[in-house]
Design an enzyme around this catalytic site. Structure first.
Site, PDB file in Angstrom:
ATOM      1  N   TYR A  95      39.275  22.956  78.529  1.00 20.10           N
ATOM      2  CA  TYR A  95      40.503  22.996  77.718  1.00 20.10           C
ATOM      3  C   TYR A  95      41.658  22.151  78.264  1.00 20.10           C
ATOM      4  N   GLU A 138      35.782  33.085  72.988  1.00 26.57           N
ATOM      5  CA  GLU A 138      34.514  32.484  73.443  1.00 26.57           C
ATOM      6  C   GLU A 138      33.939  33.295  74.604  1.00 26.57           C
ATOM      7  N   TYR A 207      20.216  23.677  66.301  1.00 26.89           N
ATOM      8  CA  TYR A 207      19.117  23.842  65.335  1.00 26.89           C
ATOM      9  C   TYR A 207      19.079  25.292  64.857  1.00 26.89           C
ATOM     10  N   GLY A 268      16.419  19.740  51.204  1.00 26.14           N
ATOM     11  CA  GLY A 268      15.901  19.112  52.418  1.00 26.14           C
ATOM     12  C   GLY A 268      15.780  20.097  53.562  1.00 26.14           C
ATOM     13  N   ILE A 271      16.892  23.966  54.298  1.00 24.72           N
ATOM     14  CA  ILE A 271      16.081  25.154  54.011  1.00 24.72           C
ATOM     15  C   ILE A 271      15.996  26.099  55.215  1.00 24.72           C
ATOM     16  N   THR A 272      16.231  25.571  56.454  1.00 27.42           N
ATOM     17  CA  THR A 272      15.870  26.365  57.640  1.00 27.42           C
ATOM     18  C   THR A 272      16.571  27.734  57.739  1.00 27.42           C
ATOM     19  N   PHE A 385      25.423  21.061  58.618  1.00 31.98           N
ATOM     20  CA  PHE A 385      24.618  20.614  59.756  1.00 31.98           C
ATOM     21  C   PHE A 385      25.385  19.504  60.479  1.00 31.98           C
ATOM     22  N   GLY A 386      26.646  19.726  60.726  1.00 31.10           N
ATOM     23  CA  GLY A 386      27.514  18.763  61.396  1.00 31.10           C
ATOM     24  C   GLY A 386      28.893  19.388  61.404  1.00 31.10           C
ATOM     25  N   PRO A 387      29.925  18.638  61.775  1.00 34.06           N
ATOM     26  CA  PRO A 387      31.264  19.224  61.787  1.00 34.06           C
ATOM     27  C   PRO A 387      31.655  19.700  60.395  1.00 34.06           C
TER      28      PRO A 387
HETATM   29  C1  LIG Z   1      24.744  24.425  62.831  1.00 31.72           C
HETATM   30  C2  LIG Z   1      23.710  23.323  62.751  1.00 31.72           C
HETATM   31  C3  LIG Z   1      22.403  23.632  62.457  1.00 31.72           C
HETATM   32  C4  LIG Z   1      21.439  22.626  62.378  1.00 31.72           C
HETATM   33  N1  LIG Z   1      20.170  22.952  62.054  1.00 31.72           N
HETATM   34  C5  LIG Z   1      19.244  21.991  61.920  1.00 31.72           C
HETATM   35  C6  LIG Z   1      17.881  22.316  61.582  1.00 31.72           C
HETATM   36  O1  LIG Z   1      17.533  23.479  61.375  1.00 31.72           O
HETATM   37  N2  LIG Z   1      16.988  21.293  61.477  1.00 31.72           N
HETATM   38  C7  LIG Z   1      17.359  19.991  61.682  1.00 31.72           C
HETATM   39  O2  LIG Z   1      16.492  19.103  61.579  1.00 31.72           O
HETATM   40  N3  LIG Z   1      18.629  19.656  61.990  1.00 31.72           N
HETATM   41  C8  LIG Z   1      19.567  20.622  62.144  1.00 31.72           C
HETATM   42  N4  LIG Z   1      20.853  20.290  62.485  1.00 31.72           N
HETATM   43  C9  LIG Z   1      21.165  18.861  62.768  1.00 31.72           C
HETATM   44  C10 LIG Z   1      20.846  18.547  64.221  1.00 31.72           C
HETATM   45  O3  LIG Z   1      21.750  19.224  65.076  1.00 31.72           O
HETATM   46  C11 LIG Z   1      20.956  17.056  64.566  1.00 31.72           C
HETATM   47  O4  LIG Z   1      22.216  16.588  64.152  1.00 31.72           O
HETATM   48  C12 LIG Z   1      19.855  16.232  63.908  1.00 31.72           C
HETATM   49  O5  LIG Z   1      18.583  16.649  64.370  1.00 31.72           O
HETATM   50  C13 LIG Z   1      20.030  14.738  64.236  1.00 31.72           C
HETATM   51  O6  LIG Z   1      20.064  14.584  65.628  1.00 31.72           O
HETATM   52  P1  LIG Z   1      19.466  13.284  66.311  1.00 31.72           P
HETATM   53  O7  LIG Z   1      19.803  13.323  67.759  1.00 31.72           O
HETATM   54  O8  LIG Z   1      18.044  13.077  65.934  1.00 31.72           O
HETATM   55  O9  LIG Z   1      20.276  12.144  65.605  1.00 31.72           O
HETATM   56  P2  LIG Z   1      21.532  11.361  66.186  1.00 31.72           P
HETATM   57  O10 LIG Z   1      21.145  10.544  67.340  1.00 31.72           O
HETATM   58  O11 LIG Z   1      22.641  12.332  66.352  1.00 31.72           O
HETATM   59  O12 LIG Z   1      21.803  10.406  64.946  1.00 31.72           O
HETATM   60  C14 LIG Z   1      22.008  10.910  63.619  1.00 31.72           C
HETATM   61  C15 LIG Z   1      22.216   9.730  62.684  1.00 31.72           C
HETATM   62  O13 LIG Z   1      23.398   9.022  63.051  1.00 31.72           O
HETATM   63  C16 LIG Z   1      23.100   7.676  63.383  1.00 31.72           C
HETATM   64  N5  LIG Z   1      23.884   7.355  64.602  1.00 31.72           N
HETATM   65  C17 LIG Z   1      23.733   7.860  65.842  1.00 31.72           C
HETATM   66  N6  LIG Z   1      24.647   7.364  66.685  1.00 31.72           N
HETATM   67  C18 LIG Z   1      25.389   6.507  65.965  1.00 31.72           C
HETATM   68  C19 LIG Z   1      26.476   5.642  66.265  1.00 31.72           C
HETATM   69  N7  LIG Z   1      27.002   5.616  67.483  1.00 31.72           N
HETATM   70  N8  LIG Z   1      26.956   4.881  65.257  1.00 31.72           N
HETATM   71  C20 LIG Z   1      26.439   4.925  64.010  1.00 31.72           C
HETATM   72  N9  LIG Z   1      25.413   5.726  63.662  1.00 31.72           N
HETATM   73  C21 LIG Z   1      24.899   6.484  64.627  1.00 31.72           C
HETATM   74  C22 LIG Z   1      21.599   7.641  63.681  1.00 31.72           C
HETATM   75  O14 LIG Z   1      21.023   6.390  63.381  1.00 31.72           O
HETATM   76  C23 LIG Z   1      21.081   8.698  62.743  1.00 31.72           C
HETATM   77  O15 LIG Z   1      20.895   8.206  61.449  1.00 31.72           O
HETATM   78  C24 LIG Z   1      21.817  21.287  62.582  1.00 31.72           C
HETATM   79  C25 LIG Z   1      23.144  20.976  62.910  1.00 31.72           C
HETATM   80  C26 LIG Z   1      24.082  21.980  62.984  1.00 31.72           C
HETATM   81  C27 LIG Z   1      25.503  21.627  63.325  1.00 31.72           C
HETATM   82  C1  HEM Z   2      42.690  24.301  70.975  1.00 32.74           C
HETATM   83  C2  HEM Z   2      41.665  23.527  71.219  1.00 32.74           C
HETATM   84  C3  HEM Z   2      40.567  23.163  70.247  1.00 32.74           C
HETATM   85  C4  HEM Z   2      40.530  23.161  68.873  1.00 32.74           C
HETATM   86  C5  HEM Z   2      41.648  23.521  67.885  1.00 32.74           C
HETATM   87  C6  HEM Z   2      39.227  22.733  68.476  1.00 32.74           C
HETATM   88  C7  HEM Z   2      38.802  22.601  67.164  1.00 32.74           C
HETATM   89  C8  HEM Z   2      37.526  22.288  66.778  1.00 32.74           C
HETATM   90  C9  HEM Z   2      37.065  22.228  65.423  1.00 32.74           C
HETATM   91  C10 HEM Z   2      37.926  22.506  64.179  1.00 32.74           C
HETATM   92  C11 HEM Z   2      35.751  21.924  65.438  1.00 32.74           C
HETATM   93  C12 HEM Z   2      34.810  21.771  64.227  1.00 32.74           C
HETATM   94  C13 HEM Z   2      34.123  23.101  63.983  1.00 32.74           C
HETATM   95  C14 HEM Z   2      32.960  23.015  63.026  1.00 32.74           C
HETATM   96  O1  HEM Z   2      32.444  21.941  62.770  1.00 32.74           O
HETATM   97  O2  HEM Z   2      32.541  24.046  62.502  1.00 32.74           O
HETATM   98  C15 HEM Z   2      35.371  21.765  66.827  1.00 32.74           C
HETATM   99  C16 HEM Z   2      34.117  21.408  67.238  1.00 32.74           C
HETATM  100  C17 HEM Z   2      33.846  21.011  68.531  1.00 32.74           C
HETATM  101  N1  HEM Z   2      34.681  21.122  69.616  1.00 32.74           N
HETATM  102 FE1  HEM Z   2      36.546  21.846  69.625  1.00 32.74          FE
HETATM  103  N2  HEM Z   2      38.492  22.474  69.591  1.00 32.74           N
HETATM  104  C18 HEM Z   2      39.264  22.717  70.692  1.00 32.74           C
HETATM  105  C19 HEM Z   2      38.901  22.588  72.019  1.00 32.74           C
HETATM  106  C20 HEM Z   2      37.721  21.984  72.432  1.00 32.74           C
HETATM  107  C21 HEM Z   2      37.372  21.707  73.806  1.00 32.74           C
HETATM  108  C22 HEM Z   2      38.226  22.068  75.024  1.00 32.74           C
HETATM  109  C23 HEM Z   2      36.166  21.082  73.803  1.00 32.74           C
HETATM  110  C24 HEM Z   2      35.385  20.521  74.959  1.00 32.74           C
HETATM  111  C25 HEM Z   2      35.816  19.516  75.692  1.00 32.74           C
HETATM  112  C26 HEM Z   2      35.724  21.019  72.415  1.00 32.74           C
HETATM  113  C27 HEM Z   2      34.527  20.489  71.984  1.00 32.74           C
HETATM  114  C28 HEM Z   2      34.041  20.593  70.698  1.00 32.74           C
HETATM  115  C29 HEM Z   2      32.723  20.115  70.304  1.00 32.74           C
HETATM  116  C30 HEM Z   2      31.685  19.442  71.209  1.00 32.74           C
HETATM  117  C31 HEM Z   2      32.602  20.391  68.942  1.00 32.74           C
HETATM  118  C32 HEM Z   2      31.412  20.053  68.031  1.00 32.74           C
HETATM  119  C33 HEM Z   2      31.637  18.676  67.505  1.00 32.74           C
HETATM  120  C34 HEM Z   2      30.517  18.171  66.615  1.00 32.74           C
HETATM  121  O3  HEM Z   2      29.926  18.961  65.869  1.00 32.74           O
HETATM  122  O4  HEM Z   2      30.261  16.985  66.656  1.00 32.74           O
HETATM  123  N3  HEM Z   2      36.689  21.563  71.629  1.00 32.74           N
HETATM  124  N4  HEM Z   2      36.465  22.009  67.616  1.00 32.74           N
END
Ligand SMILES: Cc1cc2nc3c(=O)[nH]c(=O)nc-3n(C[C@H](O)[C@H](O)[C@H](O)COP(=O)(O)OP(=O)(O)OC[C@H]3O[C@@H](n4cnc5c(N)ncnc54)[C@H](O)[C@@H]3O)c2cc1C
Ligand code: HEM
Length: 393
Positions: A95, A138, A207, A268, A271-272, A385-387
């Site tokens: 933090y 947390e 995942y 796609g 479904i998980t 499945f992302g932010p």
């Molecule tokens: C809550 C949650 C649940 C999930 N559950 C599942 C699940 O059940 N099954 C599942 O398959 N996935 C799931 N995911 C998604 C999973 O976490 C990964 O994001 C996914 O598997 C892709 O990861 P990767 O490392 O293979 O791809 P990454 O390396 O992260 O790349 C993803 C895409 O971005 C592109 N990319 C990567 N880096 C860059 C860059 N620097 N610039 C431009 N493009 C770039 C790559 O070419 C690719 O097309 C979930 C995600 C979340 C947040």
């Molecule tokens: C007050 C402080 C913070 C706030 C308000 C904040 C807010 C958020 C929010 C809104 C998200 C997106 C949530 C979602 O996708 O569901 C997130 C994700 C995340 N945060 Fe924070 N955060 C804080 C501190 C931190 C710190 C200290 C770290 C570590 C250095 C951190 C690392 C991450 C990471 C790794 C993710 C996931 C990003 C991704 O999915 O690509 N955060 N946070």
């Protein structure tokens, strides 16, 4: 504790954040990832590249600034952030790094005339307050996972016990703890965090748990992403017997207790979580409609398993929609899911619980259709499945 002066300074910066929030968070990430390599592995590079991560943080900061007088109004946002943080093992020592980089970014982006000492002091106090809330929540989640039966804190080593091909793109991985111990129960819809080292680089990914399991193994089902680092490693290189580190299950996209009809809508690999939700809800007496969209039968995972559920449980019905069907594919509809089609596939009773997940444009449409078809907004649940981001069709 924030003073009235602090609150006023924060609120005065809200309009600037509304217009320039993303520029601020982009600058913030540049500073932090450039100067603090130790936090880089926590952040997914693909989410940075798409801008989704910056937007999610900008939105979090903005919501906080808007509700500085009534933090309870942040409601589900705090839980969502806490769950995501916990799944990736964000710790108290992270933090101050974020705090100092955020303050520097505010100063450099807004300029000395706007970001006066008073404004910076207010933001430092506000950040400290929010950080305290998040760190506290947390720690509570970490302690709950550690103290529960089969639970743990931090990373635990697992081994790949089995892999199953579910479609041309999706493979399930059955993971068992290396210590042979029991496994923490989880709520259907939750996900684990996975930590890997690939080519000397640490990576973390989430995942969803795609089966309820027997308390001895977790199952995840991974789609091969074109160009994806972790998914391609899991598909091509991870061998049965190989080790992986897992963080305990987390997530607030969970099946809530209810007797109302349940509608699970996915596209796609979305479904998980629907699979473990279906597994948990079947046989409970509630009507369940399982709606799944795929490009074609070749990439339609778990079709046989879902069929088996509908055969065994008359209250479960399934509907499939293929957007690019191949010659002999059988589906209930082809093309994209339309409102008319969804209307035919929903139960007549609209006081239902809906859970949906898929690509963002799909989710935006589903959210809109459900609203238009009379499903109460607070009973329409979704996950990314992302932010997290805004869902507007
Ligand atoms: C809550 C949650 C649940 C999930 N559950 C599942 C699940 O059940 N099954 C599942 O398959 N996935 C799931 N995911 C998604 C999973 O976490 C990964 O994001 C996914 O598997 C892709 O990861 P990767 O490392 O293979 O791809 P990454 O390396 O992260 O790349 C993803 C895409 O971005 C592109 N990319 C990567 N880096 C860059 C860059 N620097 N610039 C431009 N493009 C770039 C790559 O070419 C690719 O097309 C979930 C995600 C979340 C947040
Ligand atoms: C007050 C402080 C913070 C706030 C308000 C904040 C807010 C958020 C929010 C809104 C998200 C997106 C949530 C979602 O996708 O569901 C997130 C994700 C995340 N945060 Fe924070 N955060 C804080 C501190 C931190 C710190 C200290 C770290 C570590 C250095 C951190 C690392 C991450 C990471 C790794 C993710 C996931 C990003 C991704 O999915 O690509 N955060 N946070």
């Amino acid at each position: 504790m924030l003073s009235a002066q602090h609150r006023a300074s924060i609120q005065a910066t809200v309009p600037l954040l509304e217009t320039g929030g993303e520029a601020l968070t982009r600058h913030f990430y540049r500073i932090m990832l450039g100067e603090h390599p130790e936090v880089r592995p926590l952040f997914n590079q693909a989410h940075q590249a798409s801008g989704d991560q910056q937007r999610a943080l900008a939105n979090g900061v903005l919501m906080y600034a808007r509700h500085i007088d009534r933090l309870e109004a942040l409601g589900p946002l705090v839980g969502q952030i806490v769950n995501k943080h916990v799944s990736l093992q964000i710790l108290p020592e992270h933090y101050p790094i974020v705090g100092s980089c955020l303050l520097r970014a505010i100063r450099e982006v807004l300029g000395a005339q706007i970001a006066t000492d008073a404004v910076l002091e207010a933001w430092a106090a506000a950040y400290g307050q929010l950080a305290e809330i998040l760190i506290g929540a947390e720690e509570q989640a970490y302690a709950t996972s550690a103290d529960a039966a089969g639970g743990w804190r931090g990373a635990r080593w697992f081994r790949l016990a089995n892999r199953v091909t579910e479609s041309e793109e999706i493979t399930s991985l059955h993971l068992v703890p290396e210590d042979g111990g029991a496994l923490l129960a989880f709520q259907p819809g939750q996900y684990i965090g996975l930590r890997l080292h690939l080519d000397g680089e640490e990576m973390r990914r989430n995942y969803s748990l795609s089966a309820l399991g027997d308390g001895r193994e977790y199952r995840i089902s991974v789609k091969r992403e074109v160009g994806g680092k972790v998914s391609n490693y899991l598909h091509d290189q991870l061998q049965v017997g190989d080790r992986l580190e897992l963080f305990p299950p987390a997530g607030d996209f969970v099946l809530r207790p209810s007797a109302k009809p349940l509608v699970l809508i996915s596209a796609g690999v979305g479904i998980t979580p629907a699979l473990s939700m279906l597994e948990a809800a079947k046989g409970s007496g509630r009507a369940i409609h399982f709606i799944h969209c795929a490009r074609h039968a070749g990439v339609h995972a778990f079709r046989d398993w879902v069929h088996a559920q509908t055969e065994a449980h008359p209250e479960v019905r399934h509907f499939y929609c293929y957007s690019e069907p191949r010659a002999d594919d059988q589906a209930h509809a082809t093309g994209l899911l339309t409102r008319e089609r969804l209307e035919q596939w929903l139960p007549e009773e609209r006081d239902l619980d809906a859970y949906f997940l898929g690509p963002k444009p799909f989710m935006a449409q589903v959210k809109k259709y459900l609203r238009e078809l009379g499903v109460p907004e607070q009973q329409s649940h979704y996950e990314f499945f992302g932010p997290a981001s805004a869902l507007e069709a």
